[in-house]
Design a protein around this motif. Structure first.
Motif, PDB file in Angstrom:
ATOM      1  N   HIS A 201     -18.213  61.507   1.167  1.00 20.26           N
ATOM      2  CA  HIS A 201     -18.821  60.777   0.048  1.00 20.26           C
ATOM      3  C   HIS A 201     -19.233  61.731  -1.073  1.00 20.26           C
ATOM      4  CE1 HIS A 201     -18.590  56.928   1.917  1.00 20.26           C
ATOM      5  NE2 HIS A 201     -19.484  57.175   2.880  1.00 20.26           N
ATOM      6  N   LEU A 202     -19.756  62.906  -0.693  1.00 21.53           N
ATOM      7  CA  LEU A 202     -20.170  63.866  -1.721  1.00 21.53           C
ATOM      8  C   LEU A 202     -18.970  64.401  -2.486  1.00 21.53           C
ATOM      9  CD1 LEU A 202     -22.958  65.895   0.137  1.00 21.53           C
ATOM     10  CD2 LEU A 202     -23.250  64.150  -1.623  1.00 21.53           C
ATOM     11  N   LYS A 203     -17.850  64.618  -1.813  1.00 20.09           N
ATOM     12  CA  LYS A 203     -16.646  65.079  -2.506  1.00 20.09           C
ATOM     13  C   LYS A 203     -16.169  64.049  -3.522  1.00 20.09           C
ATOM     14  CE  LYS A 203     -14.909  68.065   1.202  1.00 20.09           C
ATOM     15  NZ  LYS A 203     -13.827  68.292   2.201  1.00 20.09           N
ATOM     16  N   LYS A 204     -16.345  62.762  -3.190  1.00 20.74           N
ATOM     17  CA  LYS A 204     -15.931  61.698  -4.099  1.00 20.74           C
ATOM     18  C   LYS A 204     -16.995  61.376  -5.143  1.00 20.74           C
ATOM     19  CE  LYS A 204     -13.068  59.533  -0.520  1.00 20.74           C
ATOM     20  NZ  LYS A 204     -12.862  58.321   0.316  1.00 20.74           N
ATOM     21  N   GLY A 205     -18.177  61.992  -5.022  1.00 22.17           N
ATOM     22  CA  GLY A 205     -19.249  61.723  -5.970  1.00 22.17           C
ATOM     23  C   GLY A 205     -20.008  60.454  -5.695  1.00 22.17           C
ATOM     24  N   ASN A 206     -19.851  59.897  -4.509  1.00 21.86           N
ATOM     25  CA  ASN A 206     -20.544  58.660  -4.147  1.00 21.86           C
ATOM     26  C   ASN A 206     -21.860  59.030  -3.468  1.00 21.86           C
ATOM     27  OD1 ASN A 206     -21.329  56.110  -3.460  1.00 21.86           O
ATOM     28  ND2 ASN A 206     -19.383  55.534  -2.468  1.00 21.86           N
ATOM     29  N   LEU A 207     -22.868  59.317  -4.278  1.00 21.13           N
ATOM     30  CA  LEU A 207     -24.143  59.787  -3.742  1.00 21.13           C
ATOM     31  C   LEU A 207     -24.899  58.680  -3.027  1.00 21.13           C
ATOM     32  CD1 LEU A 207     -25.979  62.231  -3.545  1.00 21.13           C
ATOM     33  CD2 LEU A 207     -26.976  61.620  -5.750  1.00 21.13           C
ATOM     34  N   GLU A 208     -24.750  57.433  -3.473  1.00 20.04           N
ATOM     35  CA  GLU A 208     -25.463  56.330  -2.836  1.00 20.04           C
ATOM     36  C   GLU A 208     -24.989  56.128  -1.402  1.00 20.04           C
ATOM     37  OE1 GLU A 208     -24.152  56.293  -5.786  1.00 20.04           O
ATOM     38  OE2 GLU A 208     -25.953  56.154  -7.054  1.00 20.04           O
ATOM     39  N   ALA A 209     -23.663  56.161  -1.187  1.00 18.41           N
ATOM     40  CA  ALA A 209     -23.136  56.004   0.168  1.00 18.41           C
ATOM     41  C   ALA A 209     -23.556  57.173   1.056  1.00 18.41           C
ATOM     42  CB  ALA A 209     -21.607  55.899   0.121  1.00 18.41           C
ATOM     43  N   ALA A 210     -23.574  58.373   0.506  1.00 20.06           N
ATOM     44  CA  ALA A 210     -24.021  59.528   1.282  1.00 20.06           C
ATOM     45  C   ALA A 210     -25.483  59.381   1.683  1.00 20.06           C
ATOM     46  CB  ALA A 210     -23.812  60.808   0.473  1.00 20.06           C
ATOM     47  N   SER A 211     -26.319  58.855   0.793  1.00 16.16           N
ATOM     48  CA  SER A 211     -27.733  58.643   1.117  1.00 16.16           C
ATOM     49  C   SER A 211     -27.897  57.590   2.203  1.00 16.16           C
ATOM     50  CB  SER A 211     -28.494  58.225  -0.143  1.00 16.16           C
ATOM     51  OG  SER A 211     -28.381  59.208  -1.154  1.00 16.16           O
ATOM     52  N   THR A 212     -27.042  56.568   2.188  1.00 15.03           N
ATOM     53  CA  THR A 212     -27.092  55.540   3.234  1.00 15.03           C
ATOM     54  C   THR A 212     -26.755  56.136   4.595  1.00 15.03           C
ATOM     55  OG1 THR A 212     -26.436  53.867   1.606  1.00 15.03           O
ATOM     56  CG2 THR A 212     -26.190  53.309   3.936  1.00 15.03           C
ATOM     57  N   ASP A 213     -25.740  56.985   4.643  1.00 12.95           N
ATOM     58  CA  ASP A 213     -25.398  57.641   5.906  1.00 12.95           C
ATOM     59  C   ASP A 213     -26.497  58.587   6.359  1.00 12.95           C
ATOM     60  OD1 ASP A 213     -23.036  56.293   6.047  1.00 12.95           O
ATOM     61  OD2 ASP A 213     -21.810  57.916   5.207  1.00 12.95           O
ATOM     62  N   LEU A 214     -27.188  59.195   5.409  1.00 14.75           N
ATOM     63  CA  LEU A 214     -28.292  60.091   5.776  1.00 14.75           C
ATOM     64  C   LEU A 214     -29.414  59.309   6.455  1.00 14.75           C
ATOM     65  CD1 LEU A 214     -29.569  62.937   5.619  1.00 14.75           C
ATOM     66  CD2 LEU A 214     -30.558  62.248   3.417  1.00 14.75           C
TER      67      LEU A 214
END
Length: 747
Positions: A201-214
């Motif tokens: 997600h971070l490579k794609k710039g999708n910070l919201e999805a990365a935060s959800t996985d966190l």
């Protein structure tokens, strides 16, 4: 069967005399109570068995002090089996007794020993953790033993209990953390999948999805790794979400200095002092996992324990990153907290975690601008004691010493700077400024030789170096050379806009009295666009040359064009109008100055000096009284101007009263003392003159030598008079005097 440790560390097995005796405590109780049942051994046999067990345990402890044997799992397992009995599981009491005995005998509770204890231990792991903490020789030793327990639990397959122990541990070492974070095939597969998902997600710039996985990872036992938290923190920081980035950074357990500096830089740009101070506390981190290095044998345990026992916790920590200190000092000074910045440096100095020379330099430069020589020199000595250097600190302090007419000390600083940075333009700039501060033509010619030396060493000249050379030629009235070096500075590839050289040329033309050329060049030239300083120099030169009307017109034209004006321009006009005896113009310029800028002590001093110069003592006293009641408190120059005015008018008693008023709560300077000595001598207070010389250990100056000789002649004669003058001439006079000075009328 009873396992014993025989000579040479061999394991021997003997028959139990009493199979029902499970432990040393059981045998001891039976022997002491004298109670036994049918089939049990007699009291004498029980006591004999007790003595044998004690001797056996002593041999076990002695054998475990051997590091080679203690690192052998088979030997440790046999030793523990002999200690507790092969058919018994130790309880909490027995574990505490074991830990007490082992630690008292100097046995190290390392991973191998704890791993075998864990294999025998069937109860709650909290009792074992408690036993380790209670019986440790120090907090650091207990923390090391608990980390070894964590590793032993992981190696034994009891990861859940290892995580519970880690949650209660004060500090989990990197080695133990690696053991805990190591992927578990059965339990951590989901965690690994979430980590990969976050990174994608971070490579794609999708910070919201990365935060959800966190958030999903936070619900797992292991939680996110430091690398994942750091990547997310960087992503938030690049997006501009500094608070979220800071919250993630605070969860990271391993040092991330680059991330810390970036966060402090962002908050420092906004002058967010609380955030910078909180982040700065994280810069004090372990530079390497010391406890892990002990496990692998890279550092001696005795060395680490010596640091802890000596209370030298700083030996375990890396130095604060100098950039972190620089940012915090910069924020403090930007907010006007100069004293807080000084206290921060003192704290780091006393804590043996020194900042960089740049931080010291910033504070010294600020103190020099505030004309605080004592404070600047104190910080300078601290910087030099740590063998740290900052060229700007040397240049600023040398400039302040020049303004205080302490040229000898200024030259010492320039020589020291040259020895530290022999090929730096800072060193040569400082030396050139010292040479040009003098009115001696010999020093001016030496400045030109310094420039030739720079050319021989192939040190590239800067705009400030060319400015110094032009100024030297101006003092020597070499107009042609001034223009030649201005052309060189203009054609030099390393200098973009030689504005300093141009301003120095304006100053040189003013020194030579060539006001027409200065006025012509500031209006139109082919080199640079004049700045506010250029106009200020020309205005002051015109005023000094008596062309007050032209200077005032140029000042008004620059004000109407929106250019910035300086206080010195108005002060130059006020001074020269006072010299011409036109007090109405002086008052008019003073009112116009106050309308354009905040009132300063310098402007009031100039007004008082103008009144005193024209014998308007009532006007000077009114301004002096207004300063003491208004927002601008009189400075030392204000008092000095009043004293000089009274002395020139012959009112010596008023001059001494002004001196005593100032010295009652502030440190008097040498010029003020010279005026006080002159006034006391003219008033016939010769004993007071001698008292000031003796109390302050002063050196006679050109101003005070005659009052001193008159005072000495009143009390001593002949050879004693000569010896006294010789003794006074060999003294080193201080720059500041003690605060309390007695009155001549009470002595």
């Amino acid at each position: 069967m009873l396992s014993l440790i025989g000579p040479g560390g061999r394991l021997i097995v003997c028959n139990r005399a009493w199979r029902g005796c499970a432990s040393l405590s059981t045998v001891s109780k039976a022997a002491n109570d004298g109670r036994y049942t049918k089939g049990s051994p007699s009291i004498e046999q029980s006591r004999e068995l007790l003595s044998k067990l004690r001797r056996t345990r002593l041999k076990i402890v002695q054998s475990l002090t051997d590091r080679r044997k203690a690192s052998d799992p088979r030997f440790v397992a046999a030793a523990l089996s002999a200690w507790f009995g092969s058919d018994q599981s130790p309880n909490k009491v027995e574990l505490i007794l074991l830990c007490e005995r082992l630690t008292s005998e100097g046995v190290r509770l390392d991973i191998t020993l704890l791993r075998e204890i864990v294999k025998l231990f069937k109860g709650s792991i909290e009792s074992l953790e408690t036993a380790l903490k209670i019986n440790a020789a120090s907090a650091s030793e207990g923390n090391r033993a608990v980390n070894s327990l964590i590793i032993a639990l992981v190696d034994s397959g009891r990861r859940d209990e290892a995580f519970l122990v880690a949650e209660n541990c004060t500090y989990v070492t990197g080695f133990a953390r690696q053991k805990l974070d190591r992927p578990d095939r059965d339990h951590d597969q989901q965690c690994r999948g979430l980590e990969k998902s976050i990174l994608n997600h971070l490579k794609k710039g999708n910070l919201e999805a990365a935060s959800t996985d966190l958030k999903k990872m936070d619900g797992l036992r292991q939680g996110p790794s430091d690398d994942v938290l750091a990547d997310l923190s960087w992503a938030y920081l690049h997006r501009g979400s500094k608070l979220e980035a800071m919250q993630l950074f605070k969860r990271i357990k391993t040092p991330r200095m680059a991330l810390l500096i970036s966060l402090m830089s962002k908050f420092g740009a906004e002058r967010n002092l609380p955030a910078c101070e909180e982040l700065f506390s994280y810069s004090k981190v372990l530079s390497f996992p010391l406890l892990d290095l002990i496990h692998v044998g890279s550092i001696a345990e005795e060395t680490l324990m010596g640091w802890f026992d000596a209370g030298d916790g700083n030996a375990l920590y890396s130095q604060n990153n100098p950039r972190a200190v620089d940012i915090l000092v910069e924020v403090l000074m930007a907010l006007g907290e100069l004293n807080e910045a000084r206290r921060l440096l003192d704290t780091l100095l006393n804590g043996k975690i020194p900042p960089s020379g740049r931080s010291f330099g910033r504070v010294i430069v600020k103190l020099c601008k505030a004309n605080d020589l004592e404070g600047a020199y104190s910080v300078f000595l601290n910087m030099r004691s740590l063998q740290m250097y900052d060229p700007k600190a040397y240049v600023s302090l040398a400039g302040l010493l020049r303004r205080r007419h302490r040229m000898k000390d200024a030259f010492k600083l320039s020589d020291e700077l040259t020895s530290i940075y022999p090929s730096s333009t800072f060193s040569y700039n400082c030396l050139l400024d010292n040479l040009l501060a003098s009115n001696n033509p010999v020093q001016h010619r030496r400045a030109l030789r310094v420039f030739e030396e720079m050319a021989r060493k192939k040190i590239p000249p800067t705009d400030s170096v060319y400015a110094a050379v032009i100024k030297a030629h101006g003092k020597l009235h070499n107009k042609t050379e001034c223009y030649r070096f201005m052309e060189e500075a203009f054609k030099c590839n390393g200098i973009g806009v030689p504005i300093a050289s141009f301003n120095s040329l304006m100053f040189a033309l003013g020194e030579m009295g060539d006001l027409e050329d200065a006025y012509r060049l500031v209006v139109s030239n082919s080199w640079v666009e004049p700045d506010d300083v250029s106009y200020s120099i020309v205005i002051r030169c015109l005023a000094k040359g008596g062309r007050l009307h032209e200077a005032e017109e140029l000042l008004e034209s620059q004000s109407t064009r929106g250019r910035g004006t300086f206080e010195h321009e108005y002060l130059a006009l006020m001074t020269n109008y006072a010299n011409a005896g036109d007090l109405s113009k002086v008052e008019s310029m003073f009112r116009r100055l106050l309308a354009r800028s905040k009132p300063s002590a310098t402007a009031y001093n100039c007004l008082i000096k103008s009144y005193m110069q024209n014998n308007d003592f009532e006007g000077a006293e009114n301004v002096f009284r207004e300063m003491k009641e208004g927002p601008v408190f009189p400075s030392e120059r204000t008092y000095l101007s009043m004293m000089k005015g009274y002395n020139e008018a012959g009112n010596y008693k008023a001059s001494l009263e002004i001196f005593l008023e100032f010295s009652s709560n502030r440190a008097a300077t040498m010029p003020m003392l010279e005026e006080a000595i002159f006034a006391a001598s003219q008033s016939g207070k010769h004993f007071y003159v001698l008292k000031l010389f003796e109390d302050q250990c002063l050196v006679p100056s050109q101003r005070t030598i005659k009052p001193l000789m008159i005072a000495v002649a009143q009390f001593v004669e002949g050879k004693e008079f000569q010896n006294l003058l010789l003794e006074m001439s060999e003294r080193e006079s201080p720059n500041f005097l003690p605060r309390r000075i007695s009155s001549p009328w009470t002595s």
